[in-house]
Design a protein around this motif. Sequence first.
Motif, short mmCIF file in Angstrom:
data_model
loop_
_atom_site.label_atom_id
_atom_site.label_comp_id
_atom_site.label_asym_id
_atom_site.label_seq_id
_atom_site.Cartn_x
_atom_site.Cartn_y
_atom_site.Cartn_z
N PRO A 339 0.82 -1.21 0.00
CA PRO A 339 0.00 0.00 0.00
C PRO A 339 0.86 1.27 0.00
O PRO A 339 1.97 1.28 0.54
CB PRO A 339 -0.81 -0.12 1.30
N HIS A 340 0.33 2.34 -0.58
CA HIS A 340 1.07 3.60 -0.70
C HIS A 340 1.50 4.15 0.66
O HIS A 340 2.52 4.83 0.77
CB HIS A 340 0.23 4.65 -1.44
N THR A 341 0.72 3.86 1.71
CA THR A 341 1.08 4.32 3.05
C THR A 341 2.49 3.87 3.41
O THR A 341 3.23 4.59 4.08
CB THR A 341 0.10 3.73 4.09
N LEU A 342 2.86 2.68 2.94
CA LEU A 342 4.21 2.17 3.19
C LEU A 342 5.16 2.52 2.05
O LEU A 342 6.23 3.09 2.27
CB LEU A 342 4.16 0.65 3.37
N SER A 343 4.76 2.16 0.81
CA SER A 343 5.69 2.29 -0.32
C SER A 343 6.07 3.74 -0.61
O SER A 343 7.20 4.02 -1.01
CB SER A 343 5.09 1.65 -1.58
N ASN A 344 5.14 4.67 -0.45
CA ASN A 344 5.45 6.09 -0.69
C ASN A 344 5.65 6.85 0.61
O ASN A 344 5.95 8.05 0.59
CB ASN A 344 4.32 6.76 -1.48
N GLY A 345 5.43 6.17 1.75
CA GLY A 345 5.51 6.84 3.04
C GLY A 345 6.69 6.41 3.87
O GLY A 345 7.84 6.67 3.53
N ILE A 346 6.42 5.65 4.96
CA ILE A 346 7.47 5.35 5.94
C ILE A 346 8.59 4.47 5.37
O ILE A 346 9.71 4.50 5.87
CB ILE A 346 6.83 4.69 7.19
N CYS A 347 8.31 3.68 4.33
CA CYS A 347 9.36 2.83 3.74
C CYS A 347 10.14 3.55 2.64
O CYS A 347 11.15 3.03 2.15
CB CYS A 347 8.76 1.55 3.16
N SER A 348 9.68 4.70 2.23
CA SER A 348 10.37 5.47 1.19
C SER A 348 11.43 6.35 1.83
O SER A 348 11.16 7.05 2.82
CB SER A 348 9.35 6.34 0.43
N LEU A 349 12.64 6.32 1.29
CA LEU A 349 13.77 7.03 1.89
C LEU A 349 13.71 8.52 1.52
O LEU A 349 14.55 9.03 0.77
CB LEU A 349 15.08 6.39 1.44
N ASN A 350 12.71 9.19 2.07
CA ASN A 350 12.48 10.61 1.74
C ASN A 350 13.54 11.49 2.41
O ASN A 350 13.91 11.27 3.57
CB ASN A 350 11.08 11.03 2.18
N ALA A 351 13.99 12.48 1.68
CA ALA A 351 15.06 13.37 2.16
C ALA A 351 14.64 14.08 3.45
O ALA A 351 13.49 14.51 3.60
CB ALA A 351 15.42 14.39 1.09
N GLY A 352 15.61 14.17 4.37
CA GLY A 352 15.37 14.90 5.61
C GLY A 352 14.62 14.13 6.68
O GLY A 352 14.38 14.65 7.77
N GLU A 353 14.27 12.87 6.41
CA GLU A 353 13.49 12.07 7.36
C GLU A 353 14.34 10.91 7.90
O GLU A 353 15.12 10.31 7.17
CB GLU A 353 12.25 11.49 6.67
N ASN A 354 14.18 10.62 9.20
CA ASN A 354 14.82 9.44 9.76
C ASN A 354 14.19 8.20 9.15
O ASN A 354 12.95 8.07 9.11
CB ASN A 354 14.65 9.40 11.28
N ARG A 355 15.01 7.27 8.69
CA ARG A 355 14.49 6.06 8.08
C ARG A 355 15.34 4.85 8.52
O ARG A 355 16.56 4.95 8.69
CB ARG A 355 14.51 6.15 6.55
N LEU A 356 14.66 3.71 8.68
CA LEU A 356 15.35 2.45 9.00
C LEU A 356 15.82 1.81 7.70
O LEU A 356 15.08 1.80 6.71
CB LEU A 356 14.40 1.51 9.74
N ALA A 357 17.04 1.26 7.73
CA ALA A 357 17.60 0.69 6.50
C ALA A 357 18.40 -0.57 6.81
O ALA A 357 18.75 -0.85 7.96
CB ALA A 357 18.48 1.71 5.80
N LEU A 358 18.67 -1.31 5.76
CA LEU A 358 19.61 -2.42 5.79
C LEU A 358 20.72 -2.01 4.83
O LEU A 358 20.46 -1.81 3.63
CB LEU A 358 18.92 -3.71 5.33
N SER A 359 21.92 -1.83 5.34
CA SER A 359 23.00 -1.24 4.54
C SER A 359 24.07 -2.27 4.22
O SER A 359 24.40 -3.14 5.04
CB SER A 359 23.65 -0.07 5.30
N CYS A 360 24.59 -2.15 3.00
CA CYS A 360 25.76 -2.93 2.58
C CYS A 360 26.86 -1.92 2.29
O CYS A 360 26.78 -1.16 1.32
CB CYS A 360 25.44 -3.76 1.34
N ILE A 361 27.88 -1.89 3.16
CA ILE A 361 28.95 -0.90 3.06
C ILE A 361 30.21 -1.62 2.58
O ILE A 361 30.72 -2.53 3.27
CB ILE A 361 29.18 -0.22 4.42
N MET A 362 30.70 -1.23 1.41
CA MET A 362 31.78 -1.97 0.74
C MET A 362 33.02 -1.11 0.56
O MET A 362 32.92 0.07 0.20
CB MET A 362 31.29 -2.44 -0.64
#
Length: 735
Positions: A339-362
């Motif tokens: 749903p857009h609530t997730l895909s365009n909202g809290i799961c979208s890495l919008n600029a200036g917002e704190n977001r949870l991520a899974l990072s691969c740092i190489m």
Amino acid sequence: MKKTDRKRNTSEKDSVFEKRKKVIYDFICDDLYVPMKAKEIAAVLQVPKEQREDLRAVLDALEAEGKIFVSAKGKYTKGQAKRLTGTFQAHARGFGFVIREGETEDVFIPEEQTCGAFQGDEVEFIITRQKESASLGGGERRMEGKIVKILSHTTTRIVGLYEKSKRFGFVRPDDQRVLKDIYIPEGKEKGAVSGHKVVVELTSYGGQDMKPEGKVAEIIGHINDPGTDILSIVKGYDLPMEFPERVMNQAERVAKDVSEADMAGRLDLRDWQMVTIDGEDAKDLDDAVSLTMENGNYKLGVHIADVTNYVQEKSALDREALKRGTSVYLVDRVIPMLPHTLSNGICSLNAGENRLALSCIMTVTPKGDVIDHQIAETVIRVDERMSYTSVAKILETQDEAERDKYRTLVPMFEQMAELSHIIREHRKQRGSIDFDFPETKMVLDENGRPIDIKPYERNTATKMIEDFMLLANETVAEEYFWRELPFLYRTHETPDDEKIKKLSTLINNFGYHIHVGNGVRPMEVQKLLGKAEGTPEEALIDRLALRSMKQAKYSPENTGHFGLAAKYYTHFTSPIRRYPDLQIHRIIKDDLRGRMREERIAHYEKILPEVALQSCVTERRAEEAERETVKLKKVEYMKERIGEEFDGVISGITRWGAYVELENTIEGLVHVTNMYDDHYEYFEEQYELIGAHTRNVYKLGQPVRVRVLGVDRLQRTIDFEFCEADSRQQSDRES
């Protein structure tokens, strides 16, 4: 005639037929019998000519009962041919193929041997002709078969155009693989009138001389109403448009702002300089990138939205996401996996917002080797939402205004461009194949009408993000392969030898060569594309090479990726729009949190084959639907240009004509009847058509000028004709 007399006559006929069956069966079972054709049996048994059809009916009945079977050469013997099962794939021209699980080669089913099977039916069939040398063009003919029984129907609903007759109606299916119209009895049309696009629920699948029957389950809209065309494709592929209420409610509940509790225990990267780079219209931003230099090496961060934090396993959201498998990108809309609530909202890495991520740092050396990496749960804050166009302006054209606007980011972008080039060269050195096909960019008006169609070329920014995502996918796949944990890989198998031999034959006509030995290597395909680069036939060689490849798929077994020349590859970078990515995020997080015990390992080993299969099925469905909407809009676009002339290239040669692709990516067919010849000669090995009278030669890759003859919106086809004045047509009798 009285009813009792009719019954008596029918009973007598049945009795005669059964007696004849016994005579023929006893004859075939005789120890002195040798396999014979029907006409030979008729001669031996002295069957009169006027009764030959009766003999054929008796033989067919015995074969259907499994008492006898007919060989590939048409000879009858005692016993039953080995019956196999598979899935029927229909073709618009009437014939089809049966795909067998675990077999790489499908079986060709002639039109007269389909037994009325529908697309997707599970069928029982026998082999009527084994593989043999072809008489035309060298190579080998595929196996042929005959469907003897339909085990189950998978097609239960069909989308099509309703047409009203006096006392009934019928529906012309949109899917050209359904060859018969659907009969709609009076009273079963649900108020539909001629011109309505409808969804039909099948009540009968018909027979040899009987049309399938159904009832109208839903009226989509009138064919001339805006949006009906695309909606018909959506319904035809059974793409779920609306989310169930339970799923929407759950999405609302979990889409909370990131709290301190959410961030606890995560690696905090909020002070790292990072950006998202996507298309201007993108709203589901699931990947961000960062880059710094460390001891002469590049430290590349690929940060992916932690969707699993919000979509828990076995939840209503998770079950719906698995059912959908992927987001579907049609020309005028997106059907999201979440749903857009997730895909365009809290799961979208919008600029200036704190977001949870899974990072691969190489850590990547200047030679392109990954010498160290870290996979971690993180919390991030993106600095800027960038577009491909904007970054390309900064890097390609050195646009002063754009560089000034993002001056704090320009040094990082320049380093990213350097690293992208290094990674790409590193992949090239190992043999990775880069098919650079222009995608179709379509501009629609407010009513969904196409007003412009042109190629959408990749730029520096799109290639840069592609390189970074590929590297992260490979790094994650290799890590979990060596951990020997259950995992989901993206695999691509080595092409079949036969297809490579055919490719070799075709490219020889253009002066190119590819080694045909014990299996082809990716490097050889890459060298072929490199030699063709910049030549008039480049697009054609690319297309021919691509057609010789197998389809990539998801699998719990790591068998490598031929196209990328990669030993390890997965899909890690798009959990908002692809379920496999979401699935492996769960596995990674369970591992990072120390939960990968025996019970959890057994759980993943059990579910991953099902997840892989469902992901492959939904991916194919999405690709086909996306392709059909593009074809539809191309037809609409060319409908306004009937009679106009265009430059193009012959992109395909078949027995029914030549396909021509225009510069704007639109493809149409020049039928053989439009080639100024009574008939033509077709050479499969050279892939060319030669006019029998004019001797005009039509070859793959040949530049031509064509005129638009017409279009068919229902079949989504475009018809061209060659322009007589085209000086580029060849007319050499010695060709």
